[in-house]
Design a protein around this motif. Structure first.
Motif: not given
Ligand SMILES: Cc1cc2nc3c(=O)[nH]c(=O)nc-3n(C[C@H](O)[C@H](O)[C@H](O)COP(=O)(O)OP(=O)(O)OC[C@H]3O[C@@H](n4cnc5c(N)ncnc54)[C@H](O)[C@@H]3O)c2cc1C
Ligand code: SF4
Length: 323
Positions: A104-109
């Protein structure tokens, strides 16, 4: 990390103007999830003098419906693709592929444009400079491809030429299955390139002064089925060892049209045209599914350590057709 100038732009014109001035010495940065890691590791020698932050450009982070399909802005975050109702309704393969990317952290940015233009994950290419010095190779412009005689378990079984790295983008596979086009802007104007034509063995077709502005996705035929399946070593977070994107449209019980695309087997998403030919005009029974799975790997030329990808590809195609 070496020092570089950080330029923030608010328009495509300004971004292109900086790229035109600095050429290979400037790099675009969207989410930065790929670029910053690469710069920190100093794995490559062409370190940019200028990093151009394109996130503030307005209008490129939207998903717009038009009569013939969708336009997805290059700065659309992967998490927005996962959550979009328009995409879940008519293009679910895109939501499935986006949900499979990283965490999620990478998909969010991380953005769609950055996902398509991300650099290879070849471990020779990515080897950090701080651990005994970077490794040079054909893709970096010095020496031969080390994967040919080295550890090539994650490398290409189709289309390798000079460089045998595979395209790491999951979104490219799903977009290629939907016959999408990448919209590109540069000082010479705008152009569109099919996702299947975007990649080259040593990178992609972008000139140093061009950028991706959006992706046009045609609306699939009414009675269609879309599947994305990704095989990876670690399910929690990993790049694909092999993936498949499948879009099949049906005329009653018969396949009217099919696009079968394999991921992580070639420099770009690999369209298995012989598998498609084995499907069109036929009912999806076990015999046809088996033939299509075999045909999907016709012409594969594995390296010393990656013939296993052929078996995985066949299994994924079979599974995708049975869903
Ligand atoms: C731990 C980890 C796990 C990952 N797992 C996966 C995975 O499973 N599947 C997968 O597909 N990816 C995976 N990735 C890659 C990730 O998806 C990409 O890093 C992300 O989508 C890139 O988007 P970004 O906006 O952060 O790109 P950036 O890092 O900003 O840019 C990446 C590259 O694209 C260029 N670029 C960016 N935007 C544009 C544009 N509009 N036009 C032209 N060039 C542009 C940049 O110059 C740079 O070279 C992973 C990354 C990490 C760090
Ligand atoms: S596969 Fe490409 S990136 Fe990897 S070592 Fe060979 S030339 Fe370099």
């Amino acid at each position: 990390m070496k020092t570089f100038q950080h330029a923030t732009v608010s328009s495509v014109t300004d971004a292109i103007s900086i790229l035109s001035k600095h050429g290979d010495n400037a790099k675009l940065m969207a989410g930065g999830t790929d670029l910053i890691g690469l710069l920190k590791s100093k794995a490559t020698t062409n370190y940019p003098d200028v990093v151009v932050n394109i996130k503030p450009i307005t209008g490129l982070d939207q998903i717009k419906q038009e009569s013939g399909g969708l336009i997805i802005g290059a700065l659309t975050r992967l998490s927005d693709i996962v959550d979009s109702e328009a995409i879940q309704d008519a293009y679910p393969i895109l939501a499935e592929a986006a949900a499979s990317v990283a965490m999620p952290q990478i998909r969010n940015v991380g953005t769609l444009g950055g996902n398509l233009a991300q650099e290879t994950r070849c471990w020779y290419f990515r080897y950090p400079h701080s651990i005994g010095g970077r490794i040079m190779c054909k893709r970096k412009g010095e020496g031969a491809c080390l994967a040919v005689k080295g550890d090539n378990r994650y490398h290409a079984i189709f289309g390798g030429k000079k460089c045998f790295a595979v395209c790491p983008s999951d979104m490219a596979v799903a977009l290629a299955a939907l016959d999408a086009e990448i919209q590109i802007s540069g000082p010479r104007g705008e152009r569109s390139v099919a996702v299947t034509g975007f990649y080259r063995p040593l990178g992609n077709v972008l000139e140093t002064d061009e950028m991706i502005t959006g992706i046009r996705v045609p609306r699939p035929a009414q009675n269609n089925r879309q599947v994305f399946i990704k095989h990876r070593v670690r399910d929690a977070i990993d790049f694909a060892t092999v993936s498949v994107g499948l879009v099949v449209s049906m005329d009653a019980e018969t396949v009217a049209d099919a696009r079968v695309v394999l991921g992580a087997v070639a420099p770009g998403p690999y369209r298995a045209t012989e598998a498609e030919a084995a499907l069109v005009g036929r009912e999806l029974d076990q015999a046809v599914i088996g033939k299509a799975a075999e045909a999907s790997v016709a012409g594969a030329v594995p390296l010393s350590g990656n013939a296993y990808k052929i078996e995985i590809a066949k299994t994924l195609v079979r599974r995708a057709l049975r869903i």
